[in-house]
Structure formats: C-alpha cells, structure tokens
Design a protein around this motif. Structure first.
Motif, PDB file in Angstrom:
ATOM      1  N   LYS A  40       0.832  -1.203   0.000  1.00 47.89           N
ATOM      2  CA  LYS A  40       0.000   0.000   0.000  1.00 47.89           C
ATOM      3  C   LYS A  40       0.869   1.257   0.000  1.00 47.89           C
ATOM      4  O   LYS A  40       0.598   2.189  -0.769  1.00 47.89           O
ATOM      5  CB  LYS A  40      -0.933  -0.004   1.215  1.00 47.89           C
ATOM      6  N   ARG A  41       1.890   1.283   0.836  1.00 51.63           N
ATOM      7  CA  ARG A  41       2.771   2.466   0.889  1.00 51.63           C
ATOM      8  C   ARG A  41       3.461   2.688  -0.453  1.00 51.63           C
ATOM      9  O   ARG A  41       3.574   3.824  -0.927  1.00 51.63           O
ATOM     10  CB  ARG A  41       3.786   2.317   2.012  1.00 51.63           C
ATOM     11  N   GLY A  42       3.908   1.612  -1.092  1.00 50.59           N
ATOM     12  CA  GLY A  42       4.534   1.734  -2.406  1.00 50.59           C
ATOM     13  C   GLY A  42       3.551   2.226  -3.451  1.00 50.59           C
ATOM     14  O   GLY A  42       3.882   3.054  -4.305  1.00 50.59           O
ATOM     15  N   ALA A  43       2.324   1.722  -3.381  1.00 51.00           N
ATOM     16  CA  ALA A  43       1.286   2.145  -4.329  1.00 51.00           C
ATOM     17  C   ALA A  43       0.965   3.623  -4.142  1.00 51.00           C
ATOM     18  O   ALA A  43       0.850   4.370  -5.119  1.00 51.00           O
ATOM     19  CB  ALA A  43       0.029   1.300  -4.145  1.00 51.00           C
ATOM     20  N   ILE A  44       0.841   4.058  -2.905  1.00 49.60           N
ATOM     21  CA  ILE A  44       0.542   5.468  -2.632  1.00 49.60           C
ATOM     22  C   ILE A  44       1.620   6.363  -3.237  1.00 49.60           C
ATOM     23  O   ILE A  44       1.318   7.363  -3.898  1.00 49.60           O
ATOM     24  CB  ILE A  44       0.393   5.710  -1.117  1.00 49.60           C
ATOM     25  N   VAL A  56      -6.648   8.322  -0.800  1.00 51.28           N
ATOM     26  CA  VAL A  56      -8.108   8.360  -0.901  1.00 51.28           C
ATOM     27  C   VAL A  56      -8.506   8.682  -2.336  1.00 51.28           C
ATOM     28  O   VAL A  56      -9.397   8.045  -2.901  1.00 51.28           O
ATOM     29  CB  VAL A  56      -8.705   9.395   0.083  1.00 51.28           C
ATOM     30  N   GLU A  57      -7.822   9.661  -2.947  1.00 54.14           N
ATOM     31  CA  GLU A  57      -8.152  10.058  -4.312  1.00 54.14           C
ATOM     32  C   GLU A  57      -7.930   8.925  -5.302  1.00 54.14           C
ATOM     33  O   GLU A  57      -8.762   8.670  -6.165  1.00 54.14           O
ATOM     34  CB  GLU A  57      -7.327  11.276  -4.719  1.00 54.14           C
ATOM     35  N   PHE A  58      -6.794   8.223  -5.184  1.00 51.40           N
ATOM     36  CA  PHE A  58      -6.568   7.160  -6.165  1.00 51.40           C
ATOM     37  C   PHE A  58      -7.560   6.018  -5.961  1.00 51.40           C
ATOM     38  O   PHE A  58      -7.968   5.360  -6.918  1.00 51.40           O
ATOM     39  CB  PHE A  58      -5.108   6.717  -6.260  1.00 51.40           C
ATOM     40  N   GLY A  59      -8.008   5.799  -4.738  1.00 53.11           N
ATOM     41  CA  GLY A  59      -9.050   4.800  -4.502  1.00 53.11           C
ATOM     42  C   GLY A  59     -10.356   5.174  -5.185  1.00 53.11           C
ATOM     43  O   GLY A  59     -11.036   4.326  -5.766  1.00 53.11           O
ATOM     44  N   LEU A  60     -10.690   6.454  -5.144  1.00 51.22           N
ATOM     45  CA  LEU A  60     -11.915   6.921  -5.799  1.00 51.22           C
ATOM     46  C   LEU A  60     -11.807   6.823  -7.311  1.00 51.22           C
ATOM     47  O   LEU A  60     -12.722   6.337  -7.981  1.00 51.22           O
ATOM     48  CB  LEU A  60     -12.218   8.361  -5.384  1.00 51.22           C
ATOM     49  N   VAL A  61     -10.684   7.291  -7.845  1.00 49.40           N
ATOM     50  CA  VAL A  61     -10.484   7.246  -9.294  1.00 49.40           C
ATOM     51  C   VAL A  61     -10.487   5.799  -9.776  1.00 49.40           C
ATOM     52  O   VAL A  61     -11.116   5.465 -10.785  1.00 49.40           O
ATOM     53  CB  VAL A  61      -9.188   7.990  -9.694  1.00 49.40           C
ATOM     54  N   ALA A  62      -9.819   4.928  -9.043  1.00 47.22           N
ATOM     55  CA  ALA A  62      -9.782   3.510  -9.426  1.00 47.22           C
ATOM     56  C   ALA A  62     -11.172   2.891  -9.350  1.00 47.22           C
ATOM     57  O   ALA A  62     -11.564   2.111 -10.219  1.00 47.22           O
ATOM     58  CB  ALA A  62      -8.805   2.749  -8.529  1.00 47.22           C
ATOM     59  N   VAL A 127      -3.967   2.067 -13.449  1.00 49.62           N
ATOM     60  CA  VAL A 127      -4.061   0.672 -13.893  1.00 49.62           C
ATOM     61  C   VAL A 127      -2.710   0.192 -14.418  1.00 49.62           C
ATOM     62  O   VAL A 127      -2.247  -0.900 -14.074  1.00 49.62           O
ATOM     63  CB  VAL A 127      -5.178   0.501 -14.954  1.00 49.62           C
ATOM     64  N   GLU A 128      -2.073   1.009 -15.245  1.00 52.93           N
ATOM     65  CA  GLU A 128      -0.754   0.653 -15.782  1.00 52.93           C
ATOM     66  C   GLU A 128       0.248   0.452 -14.642  1.00 52.93           C
ATOM     67  O   GLU A 128       0.997  -0.525 -14.618  1.00 52.93           O
ATOM     68  CB  GLU A 128      -0.265   1.748 -16.741  1.00 52.93           C
ATOM     69  N   GLY A 129       0.246   1.375 -13.676  1.00 52.45           N
ATOM     70  CA  GLY A 129       1.147   1.251 -12.532  1.00 52.45           C
ATOM     71  C   GLY A 129       0.866   0.002 -11.717  1.00 52.45           C
ATOM     72  O   GLY A 129       1.788  -0.686 -11.273  1.00 52.45           O
ATOM     73  N   ALA A 130      -0.411  -0.304 -11.529  1.00 49.62           N
ATOM     74  CA  ALA A 130      -0.786  -1.501 -10.764  1.00 49.62           C
ATOM     75  C   ALA A 130      -0.340  -2.764 -11.489  1.00 49.62           C
ATOM     76  O   ALA A 130       0.147  -3.715 -10.856  1.00 49.62           O
ATOM     77  CB  ALA A 130      -2.296  -1.516 -10.542  1.00 49.62           C
ATOM     78  N   GLN A 131      -0.488  -2.770 -12.792  1.00 51.63           N
ATOM     79  CA  GLN A 131      -0.057  -3.941 -13.561  1.00 51.63           C
ATOM     80  C   GLN A 131       1.460  -4.115 -13.481  1.00 51.63           C
ATOM     81  O   GLN A 131       1.949  -5.248 -13.337  1.00 51.63           O
ATOM     82  CB  GLN A 131      -0.522  -3.818 -15.012  1.00 51.63           C
ATOM     83  N   GLN A 132       2.207  -3.027 -13.543  1.00 49.86           N
ATOM     84  CA  GLN A 132       3.667  -3.112 -13.416  1.00 49.86           C
ATOM     85  C   GLN A 132       4.052  -3.638 -12.043  1.00 49.86           C
ATOM     86  O   GLN A 132       4.908  -4.511 -11.916  1.00 49.86           O
ATOM     87  CB  GLN A 132       4.309  -1.741 -13.633  1.00 49.86           C
ATOM     88  N   LEU A 136       6.085  -7.117 -11.176  1.00 51.36           N
ATOM     89  CA  LEU A 136       7.310  -7.136 -10.376  1.00 51.36           C
ATOM     90  C   LEU A 136       7.180  -8.037  -9.156  1.00 51.36           C
ATOM     91  O   LEU A 136       8.107  -8.766  -8.802  1.00 51.36           O
ATOM     92  CB  LEU A 136       7.672  -5.718  -9.915  1.00 51.36           C
ATOM     93  N   LEU A 137       6.028  -7.988  -8.528  1.00 57.72           N
ATOM     94  CA  LEU A 137       5.810  -8.791  -7.325  1.00 57.72           C
ATOM     95  C   LEU A 137       5.787 -10.283  -7.644  1.00 57.72           C
ATOM     96  O   LEU A 137       6.343 -11.094  -6.902  1.00 57.72           O
ATOM     97  CB  LEU A 137       4.499  -8.366  -6.661  1.00 57.72           C
ATOM     98  N   LEU A 138       5.161 -10.638  -8.755  1.00 59.72           N
ATOM     99  CA  LEU A 138       4.923 -12.051  -9.048  1.00 59.72           C
ATOM    100  C   LEU A 138       5.959 -12.696  -9.960  1.00 59.72           C
ATOM    101  O   LEU A 138       5.957 -13.914 -10.107  1.00 59.72           O
ATOM    102  CB  LEU A 138       3.524 -12.231  -9.647  1.00 59.72           C
ATOM    103  N   GLU A 139       6.866 -11.918 -10.542  1.00 59.97           N
ATOM    104  CA  GLU A 139       7.803 -12.502 -11.509  1.00 59.97           C
ATOM    105  C   GLU A 139       8.742 -13.520 -10.881  1.00 59.97           C
ATOM    106  O   GLU A 139       9.312 -14.349 -11.577  1.00 59.97           O
ATOM    107  CB  GLU A 139       8.594 -11.408 -12.235  1.00 59.97           C
ATOM    108  N   GLN A 140       8.878 -13.490  -9.573  1.00 56.22           N
ATOM    109  CA  GLN A 140       9.756 -14.451  -8.903  1.00 56.22           C
ATOM    110  C   GLN A 140       9.087 -15.801  -8.666  1.00 56.22           C
ATOM    111  O   GLN A 140       9.735 -16.748  -8.235  1.00 56.22           O
ATOM    112  CB  GLN A 140      10.221 -13.862  -7.580  1.00 56.22           C
ATOM    113  N   LEU A 141       7.782 -15.894  -8.953  1.00 53.41           N
ATOM    114  CA  LEU A 141       7.051 -17.140  -8.737  1.00 53.41           C
ATOM    115  C   LEU A 141       6.838 -17.873 -10.054  1.00 53.41           C
ATOM    116  O   LEU A 141       6.539 -17.252 -11.077  1.00 53.41           O
ATOM    117  CB  LEU A 141       5.682 -16.853  -8.111  1.00 53.41           C
ATOM    118  N   SER A 142       6.948 -19.189 -10.009  1.00 49.76           N
ATOM    119  CA  SER A 142       6.604 -19.990 -11.189  1.00 49.76           C
ATOM    120  C   SER A 142       5.082 -20.008 -11.324  1.00 49.76           C
ATOM    121  O   SER A 142       4.356 -19.638 -10.393  1.00 49.76           O
ATOM    122  CB  SER A 142       7.128 -21.424 -11.028  1.00 49.76           C
TER     123      SER A 142
END
Length: 171
Positions: A40-44, A56-62, A127-132, A136-142
């Motif tokens: 969450k802190r990284g996303a903010i 709060v704003e990005f939650g509303l926009v999303a 959305v683009e940022g969330a996908q990136q 990054l988070l999941l690339e280490q998992l098979s």
C-alpha cells in the motif's frame, strides 16, 4: 540486517529486550499485514508520482474507473469509507477537473460522479502502474507457485470471513 533490527541497527519495535521477535509478529496475519502495508505504501507513492493523487483520491479514481456515473453513497460503499471523507476528496478532484458531478435524472436529490477525460487518463496511469507492480511482485514465482499461492489465499480468505462472522455473532 537481522529480522529484529531496524535499518539503523537498533532493535526493532517488535523485538523484546533479548532481541527476540514478539510472538505476534511471527503470526501469519501479522506477516500478511506487513506485506499489505508495504504494498500500500509503495502504491501510494507511485500513484502520487504518476497522477498526483492521494491514497483516498486514487481509490476513488480507481473505483469509478470506466464505469457509468455512480452516486456518492454508492462510491463510499464501494471504497469502504465515510461519505464525509469521500465528499472532501471528491471536491478536490472536481476542482482539478478529474471528476464531474451531475444530477441523477431519475432522482434530482442524488448527485452522480464520473471521471472526466483527465480523470480517465489518471485512471489509466493507475491501472498501468498496478499492472507493473503486480508483474514485479509475481515474476519471482513460477506458474505452479502462483496457482498454489492464489488457492491458499482463497482458502485463508474464506476462513478469515468465517472468523469475522463469528466475532460479529452475539455472545
């Protein structure tokens, strides 16, 4: 840096006088909360940088996304926040021309909100940022590890929901 030391080398708050971690910090729920808070802190920070939006704003926009206009009450319910807090954030988004307000044609007492073209651009950046971040988070998992992780999360979520309902029940 050990698990029980801060970046400055001092014992971390979850360590006791002997340097052992507090038992609660070893529990799964605590570890998941730490992970969720870091994400969450990284996303903010990312969404502030990409679109100039507060949490709060990005939650509303999303939440508004590319959906039809919705009422302030429905939006507050969707994001799980107080209508007053939502209204203040919406006022800022309206003044920055990211959100438009309109009267509900079926109920003139209700205000509907939707994203403007600039709001849609901010949404797309989110959305683009969330996908990136997700990649990054999941690339280490098979693929198998990811499938197993998601199945376990579903099971744990179902158990947590049942636990919550049990806590709500009168005693």
């Amino acid at each position: 840096m050990s698990e029980t030391q801060s970046r400055e080398g001092r014992p971390s708050p979850e360590a006791d006088d002997r340097g052992s971690p507090a038992p609660i910090t070893l529990m799964l729920s605590s570890r998941l909360m730490v992970l969720a808070n870091l994400l969450k802190r990284g996303a903010i920070l990312r969404y502030k940088r990409l679109a100039g939006l507060s949490s709060v704003e990005f939650g509303l926009v999303a939440s508004l996304g590319r959906r039809p206009p919705m009422s302030v009450a429905r939006l507050a319910e969707a994001v799980g926040q107080d209508k007053g807090q939502i209204s203040r954030a919406l006022a800022g988004l309206v003044s920055r021309k990211l959100i438009a307000k309109s009267e509900n044609p079926r109920d003139c007492r209700e205000v509907l909100v939707s994203l403007t073209q600039a709001g849609l651009a901010a949404h797309d950046a989110i959305v683009e940022g969330a996908q990136q971040r997700n990649r990054l988070l999941l690339e280490q998992l098979s693929d198998d590890e990811l499938e197993t992780l998601l199945a376990q999360i579903e099971r744990l979520t179902a158990t947590a929901e049942a636990m919550l309902e049990a806590e709500k029940a009168p005693r």
